[in-house]
Design an enzyme around this catalytic site. Structure first.
Site, PDB file in Angstrom:
ATOM      1  N   HIS A 228       0.842  -1.206   0.000  1.00  0.00           N
ATOM      2  CA  HIS A 228       0.000   0.000   0.000  1.00  0.00           C
ATOM      3  C   HIS A 228       0.875   1.254   0.000  1.00  0.00           C
ATOM      4  O   HIS A 228       0.597   2.223  -0.700  1.00  0.00           O
ATOM      5  CB  HIS A 228      -0.865   0.059   1.266  1.00  0.00           C
ATOM      6  CG  HIS A 228      -1.936  -0.980   1.356  1.00  0.00           C
ATOM      7  ND1 HIS A 228      -2.100  -1.793   2.445  1.00  0.00           N
ATOM      8  CD2 HIS A 228      -2.927  -1.331   0.485  1.00  0.00           C
ATOM      9  CE1 HIS A 228      -3.146  -2.587   2.264  1.00  0.00           C
ATOM     10  NE2 HIS A 228      -3.662  -2.339   1.079  1.00  0.00           N
TER      11      HIS A 228
ATOM     12  N   LYS B 226     -18.777  -5.740   6.404  1.00  0.00           N
ATOM     13  CA  LYS B 226     -17.485  -6.421   6.343  1.00  0.00           C
ATOM     14  C   LYS B 226     -16.913  -6.584   7.742  1.00  0.00           C
ATOM     15  O   LYS B 226     -17.085  -5.697   8.589  1.00  0.00           O
ATOM     16  CB  LYS B 226     -16.519  -5.560   5.510  1.00  0.00           C
ATOM     17  CG  LYS B 226     -15.930  -6.292   4.318  1.00  0.00           C
ATOM     18  CD  LYS B 226     -15.109  -5.339   3.491  1.00  0.00           C
ATOM     19  CE  LYS B 226     -14.108  -6.063   2.648  1.00  0.00           C
ATOM     20  NZ  LYS B 226     -13.362  -5.179   1.788  1.00  0.00           N
TER      21      LYS B 226
ATOM     22  N   ARG C 290      -1.534  -5.748  -8.318  1.00  0.00           N
ATOM     23  CA  ARG C 290      -0.404  -6.638  -8.038  1.00  0.00           C
ATOM     24  C   ARG C 290      -0.206  -7.623  -9.163  1.00  0.00           C
ATOM     25  O   ARG C 290       0.867  -7.793  -9.686  1.00  0.00           O
ATOM     26  CB  ARG C 290      -0.668  -7.412  -6.734  1.00  0.00           C
ATOM     27  CG  ARG C 290      -0.462  -6.588  -5.507  1.00  0.00           C
ATOM     28  CD  ARG C 290      -1.082  -7.242  -4.325  1.00  0.00           C
ATOM     29  NE  ARG C 290      -2.535  -7.192  -4.416  1.00  0.00           N
ATOM     30  CZ  ARG C 290      -3.354  -7.467  -3.420  1.00  0.00           C
ATOM     31  NH1 ARG C 290      -2.860  -7.860  -2.275  1.00  0.00           N
ATOM     32  NH2 ARG C 290      -4.650  -7.364  -3.568  1.00  0.00           N
TER      33      ARG C 290
ATOM     34  N   SER D   7      -2.881  -7.866   2.781  1.00  0.00           N
ATOM     35  CA  SER D   7      -3.242  -7.713   4.195  1.00  0.00           C
ATOM     36  C   SER D   7      -3.698  -9.058   4.754  1.00  0.00           C
ATOM     37  O   SER D   7      -3.403  -9.398   5.899  1.00  0.00           O
ATOM     38  CB  SER D   7      -4.367  -6.693   4.346  1.00  0.00           C
ATOM     39  OG  SER D   7      -3.957  -5.436   3.895  1.00  0.00           O
TER      40      SER D   7
HETATM   41  P1  ADP Z   1      -9.933  -3.425  -0.653  1.00  0.00           P
HETATM   42  O1  ADP Z   1     -10.702  -4.170   0.392  1.00  0.00           O
HETATM   43  O2  ADP Z   1     -10.636  -2.196  -1.143  1.00  0.00           O
HETATM   44  O3  ADP Z   1      -9.414  -4.263  -1.780  1.00  0.00           O
HETATM   45  P2  ADP Z   1      -7.207  -3.309   0.278  1.00  0.00           P
HETATM   46  O4  ADP Z   1      -6.699  -2.626   1.501  1.00  0.00           O
HETATM   47  O5  ADP Z   1      -7.060  -4.792   0.218  1.00  0.00           O
HETATM   48  O6  ADP Z   1      -8.693  -2.843   0.148  1.00  0.00           O
HETATM   49  O7  ADP Z   1      -6.498  -2.710  -0.998  1.00  0.00           O
HETATM   50  C1  ADP Z   1      -6.554  -1.342  -1.304  1.00  0.00           C
HETATM   51  C2  ADP Z   1      -5.853  -1.093  -2.626  1.00  0.00           C
HETATM   52  O8  ADP Z   1      -4.471  -1.381  -2.480  1.00  0.00           O
HETATM   53  C3  ADP Z   1      -6.330  -1.993  -3.761  1.00  0.00           C
HETATM   54  O9  ADP Z   1      -6.265  -1.252  -4.950  1.00  0.00           O
HETATM   55  C4  ADP Z   1      -5.328  -3.111  -3.774  1.00  0.00           C
HETATM   56  O10 ADP Z   1      -5.235  -3.702  -5.056  1.00  0.00           O
HETATM   57  C5  ADP Z   1      -4.074  -2.350  -3.413  1.00  0.00           C
HETATM   58  N1  ADP Z   1      -3.064  -3.228  -2.816  1.00  0.00           N
HETATM   59  C6  ADP Z   1      -3.204  -4.104  -1.810  1.00  0.00           C
HETATM   60  N2  ADP Z   1      -2.029  -4.743  -1.541  1.00  0.00           N
HETATM   61  C7  ADP Z   1      -1.137  -4.230  -2.426  1.00  0.00           C
HETATM   62  C8  ADP Z   1       0.236  -4.490  -2.703  1.00  0.00           C
HETATM   63  N3  ADP Z   1       0.951  -5.405  -2.047  1.00  0.00           N
HETATM   64  N4  ADP Z   1       0.815  -3.776  -3.680  1.00  0.00           N
HETATM   65  C9  ADP Z   1       0.101  -2.870  -4.368  1.00  0.00           C
HETATM   66  N5  ADP Z   1      -1.192  -2.598  -4.186  1.00  0.00           N
HETATM   67  C10 ADP Z   1      -1.809  -3.265  -3.225  1.00  0.00           C
END
Ligand code: ADP
Length: 158
Positions: free
Chosen positions: A17, A41, A90, A128
Site C-alpha cells: 500500500h 465487512k 499486483r 493484508s
Molecule cells: P480493498 O478491500 O478495497 O481491496 P485493500 O486494503 O485490500 O482494500 O487494498 C486497497 C488497494 O491497495 C487496492 O487497490 C489493492 O489492489 C491495493 N493493494 C493491496 N495490496 C497491495 C500491494 N501489495 N501492492 C500494491 N497494491 C496493493
C-alpha cells in the site's frame, strides 16, 4: 489541482500500500488515503486502528491526508471534488475485480477516472490477508509492514 483518493480496507496497511501511496503522492497534487468502513465487512482492526496506522504512514508527506468513510465512494469524491481514484494492481488476479469496480464507479460518476498503479515487484505478493494470517500464528511480519503495524498486531494478539 489534481485531487486523488486512494481507498481501501488497509486491514492493515502494508509496504505494498505504501509503495502505491508514495507513487500517487508524486503524481497528484493531493492524495487522500480513505479508510473504508463497510458495515457488512468484518475487519481485524477497527476503523480507528486502521486510521491511526494510516496517519502514521502519511506523516512524511505534505500533500497526503487520511480519513475514514463508511458510505458510497462516489459520494465522497463528489462532495470533496476529487476526480481521480487510485488503485493498486499486483497481478492479473486483481484485474477482474478492479475492472468491474472501475466500470461501476464510472457509471455512477462519469467524471471520476480510475488510475491503476503497478506495485513494485518486491511487494507484489503482499496482501493484508496473508499478513494477518502470519501474525495470527505468531510469525514475524516485519518484512511486510511498518513497525507501528507490528506493534498493533502484538497489542491485539497479546
Ligand atoms: P480493498 O478491500 O478495497 O481491496 P485493500 O486494503 O485490500 O482494500 O487494498 C486497497 C488497494 O491497495 C487496492 O487497490 C489493492 O489492489 C491495493 N493493494 C493491496 N495490496 C497491495 C500491494 N501489495 N501492492 C500494491 N497494491 C496493493
Amino acid at each position: 489541482m489534481k485531487r486523488a483518493v486512494y481507498p481501501g480496507s488497509f486491514d492493515p496497511i502494508t509496504f505494498g500500500h505504501l509503495d502505491i501511496l508514495n507513487r500517487a503522492s508524486r503524481i497528484f497534487d493531493e492524495v487522500t488515503v480513505l479508510i473504508m468502513n463497510n458495515i457488512n465487512k468484518d475487519y481485524f482492526f477497527n476503523w480507528k486502528e486502521r486510521l491511526s496506522m494510516a496517519k502514521e504512514a502519511i506523516k512524511k508527506y505534505s500533500n497526503v491526508k487520511a480519513e475514514m468513510f463508511d458510505g458510497l465512494l462516489v459520494e465522497y469524491t463528489r462532495k470533496n471534488e476529487i476526480t481521480i481514484l487510485v488503485r493498486g494492481l499486483r497481478a492479473v488476479s486483481d484485474f477482474e475485480y478492479e475492472l468491474q469496480m472501475a466500470h461501476m464507479n464510472k457509471a455512477m460518476c462519469p467524471n471520476l477516472e480510475t488510475v491503476f498503479l503497478m506495485t513494485d515487484s518486491k511487494y507484489s505478493f503482499i496482501s493484508s490477508t496473508i499478513v494477518r494470517e502470519v501474525a495470527k500464528f505468531g510469525g514475524d511480519v516485519s518484512p511486510w509492514v511498518p513497525e507501528y503495524v507490528v506493534r498493533a498486531f502484538k497489542k491485539k494478539h497479546g
